[in-house]
Design a protein around this motif. Structure first.
Motif, mmCIF file in Angstrom:
data_model
loop_
_atom_site.group_PDB
_atom_site.id
_atom_site.type_symbol
_atom_site.label_atom_id
_atom_site.label_comp_id
_atom_site.label_asym_id
_atom_site.label_seq_id
_atom_site.Cartn_x
_atom_site.Cartn_y
_atom_site.Cartn_z
ATOM 1 N N ALA A 80 85.964 -46.514 45.833
ATOM 2 C CA ALA A 80 85.241 -45.744 46.847
ATOM 3 C C ALA A 80 86.170 -44.783 47.586
ATOM 4 C CB ALA A 80 84.567 -46.681 47.834
ATOM 5 N N TYR A 81 87.467 -45.068 47.603
ATOM 6 C CA TYR A 81 88.408 -44.167 48.284
ATOM 7 C C TYR A 81 88.385 -42.785 47.636
ATOM 8 C CZ TYR A 81 92.507 -42.420 50.651
ATOM 9 O OH TYR A 81 93.350 -41.671 51.415
ATOM 10 N N ASP A 82 88.399 -42.746 46.305
ATOM 11 C CA ASP A 82 88.345 -41.450 45.627
ATOM 12 C C ASP A 82 87.014 -40.756 45.876
ATOM 13 O OD1 ASP A 82 90.917 -41.312 44.627
ATOM 14 O OD2 ASP A 82 90.388 -42.185 42.686
ATOM 15 N N LEU A 83 85.937 -41.519 45.972
ATOM 16 C CA LEU A 83 84.645 -40.916 46.306
ATOM 17 C C LEU A 83 84.704 -40.268 47.689
ATOM 18 C CD1 LEU A 83 82.081 -43.568 45.059
ATOM 19 C CD2 LEU A 83 82.610 -41.363 44.030
ATOM 20 N N GLY A 84 85.357 -40.925 48.615
ATOM 21 C CA GLY A 84 85.522 -40.358 49.961
ATOM 22 C C GLY A 84 86.310 -39.063 49.932
ATOM 23 N N SER A 85 87.338 -38.999 49.094
ATOM 24 C CA SER A 85 88.134 -37.766 48.964
ATOM 25 C C SER A 85 87.295 -36.622 48.412
ATOM 26 C CB SER A 85 89.331 -37.986 48.038
ATOM 27 O OG SER A 85 90.211 -38.924 48.580
ATOM 28 N N VAL A 86 86.482 -36.937 47.422
ATOM 29 C CA VAL A 86 85.618 -35.910 46.834
ATOM 30 C C VAL A 86 84.589 -35.454 47.857
ATOM 31 C CG1 VAL A 86 83.888 -35.432 45.055
ATOM 32 C CG2 VAL A 86 85.952 -36.707 44.467
ATOM 33 N N ARG A 87 84.011 -36.406 48.595
ATOM 34 C CA ARG A 87 83.014 -36.041 49.611
ATOM 35 C C ARG A 87 83.630 -35.129 50.657
ATOM 36 N NH1 ARG A 87 79.019 -33.712 51.003
ATOM 37 N NH2 ARG A 87 77.727 -34.470 52.681
ATOM 38 N N TRP A 88 84.846 -35.439 51.068
ATOM 39 C CA TRP A 88 85.555 -34.613 52.037
ATOM 40 C C TRP A 88 85.760 -33.204 51.469
ATOM 41 C CZ3 TRP A 88 90.635 -32.856 51.056
ATOM 42 C CH2 TRP A 88 91.205 -32.124 52.092
ATOM 43 N N ASP A 89 86.136 -33.119 50.212
ATOM 44 C CA ASP A 89 86.367 -31.816 49.578
ATOM 45 C C ASP A 89 85.074 -31.011 49.500
ATOM 46 O OD1 ASP A 89 88.087 -29.895 48.415
ATOM 47 O OD2 ASP A 89 87.513 -30.544 46.407
ATOM 48 N N PHE A 90 83.958 -31.692 49.321
ATOM 49 C CA PHE A 90 82.654 -31.022 49.212
ATOM 50 C C PHE A 90 81.894 -31.052 50.541
ATOM 51 C CE2 PHE A 90 82.286 -32.325 44.445
ATOM 52 C CZ PHE A 90 83.267 -31.401 44.125
ATOM 53 N N ALA A 91 82.593 -31.175 51.647
ATOM 54 C CA ALA A 91 81.954 -31.341 52.959
ATOM 55 C C ALA A 91 80.886 -30.290 53.250
ATOM 56 C CB ALA A 91 83.011 -31.333 54.060
ATOM 57 N N PHE A 92 81.114 -29.077 52.842
ATOM 58 C CA PHE A 92 80.166 -28.002 53.127
ATOM 59 C C PHE A 92 79.423 -27.549 51.878
ATOM 60 C CE2 PHE A 92 83.627 -27.742 56.233
ATOM 61 C CZ PHE A 92 82.891 -28.017 57.376
ATOM 62 N N GLU A 93 79.500 -28.348 50.842
ATOM 63 C CA GLU A 93 78.873 -28.014 49.561
ATOM 64 C C GLU A 93 77.973 -29.160 49.124
ATOM 65 O OE1 GLU A 93 79.266 -25.113 48.148
ATOM 66 O OE2 GLU A 93 80.912 -24.364 49.357
ATOM 67 N N ASP A 94 76.849 -29.319 49.796
ATOM 68 C CA ASP A 94 75.964 -30.445 49.479
ATOM 69 C C ASP A 94 75.480 -30.414 48.034
ATOM 70 O OD1 ASP A 94 76.128 -31.768 51.879
ATOM 71 O OD2 ASP A 94 74.432 -30.718 52.771
ATOM 72 N N GLY A 95 75.279 -29.222 47.471
ATOM 73 C CA GLY A 95 74.843 -29.127 46.076
ATOM 74 C C GLY A 95 75.885 -29.694 45.124
ATOM 75 N N LEU A 96 77.158 -29.385 45.369
ATOM 76 C CA LEU A 96 78.227 -29.928 44.526
ATOM 77 C C LEU A 96 78.314 -31.442 44.664
ATOM 78 C CD1 LEU A 96 81.154 -27.374 44.988
ATOM 79 C CD2 LEU A 96 79.866 -27.838 42.907
ATOM 80 N N TRP A 97 78.201 -31.925 45.890
ATOM 81 C CA TRP A 97 78.274 -33.358 46.128
ATOM 82 C C TRP A 97 77.137 -34.079 45.405
ATOM 83 C CZ3 TRP A 97 81.018 -37.362 46.825
ATOM 84 C CH2 TRP A 97 80.508 -38.535 47.345
ATOM 85 N N LYS A 98 75.928 -33.550 45.500
ATOM 86 C CA LYS A 98 74.784 -34.170 44.829
ATOM 87 C C LYS A 98 74.975 -34.160 43.313
ATOM 88 C CE LYS A 98 71.516 -33.307 48.506
ATOM 89 N NZ LYS A 98 70.418 -32.479 49.002
ATOM 90 N N ALA A 99 75.475 -33.061 42.776
ATOM 91 C CA ALA A 99 75.727 -32.980 41.330
ATOM 92 C C ALA A 99 76.814 -33.971 40.919
ATOM 93 C CB ALA A 99 76.122 -31.560 40.940
ATOM 94 N N PHE A 100 77.851 -34.087 41.726
ATOM 95 C CA PHE A 100 78.921 -35.042 41.442
ATOM 96 C C PHE A 100 78.374 -36.463 41.428
ATOM 97 C CE2 PHE A 100 82.085 -38.078 42.825
ATOM 98 C CZ PHE A 100 83.106 -37.856 41.914
#
Length: 110
Positions: A80-100
């Protein structure tokens, strides 16, 4: 486990020596975070090798092939730590986060 709280606080402490109220706030926040983390049901979390710094600056993409680099933060831990890093990277990109998340959950349960 608490290196993501303790180490930054240790570094910040010397810079806030003249702002005692701000330092007290951060120290209190660190205690609250530690308390919440220790109460998490970690037995439900999957463990494995984590990149530790997973964001797009550490991923090379060529023809839909991904190469991950920069393994200086890599260690065994909660996935889950890596998921948190990705979420942080996509903080303003909800579309990217949802696709990920869609791709992630096709391979591994969240």
């Amino acid at each position: 486990m608490f290196h993501i709280i303790d180490r930054p606080l240790e570094i910040i402490r010397s810079f806030l020596s003249y702002r005692s109220d701000d330092l007290k706030y951060l120290e209190h926040l660190a205690l609250v975070m530690r308390d919440k983390i220790t109460k998490l049901p970690v037995h439900h979390l999957h463990k494995g090798t984590c990149h530790g710094d997973l964001h797009l600056m550490n991923v090379y993409i060529d023809n839909n092939k991904f190469t991950i680099s920069d393994f200086d933060c890599c260690a065994n831990g909660f996935l889950a730590y890596d998921l948190g890093s990705v979420r942080w990277d996509f903080a303003f990109e909800d579309g990217l986060w949802k696709a990920f998340l869609k791709g992630y959950t096709e391979v591994r349960e969240l």
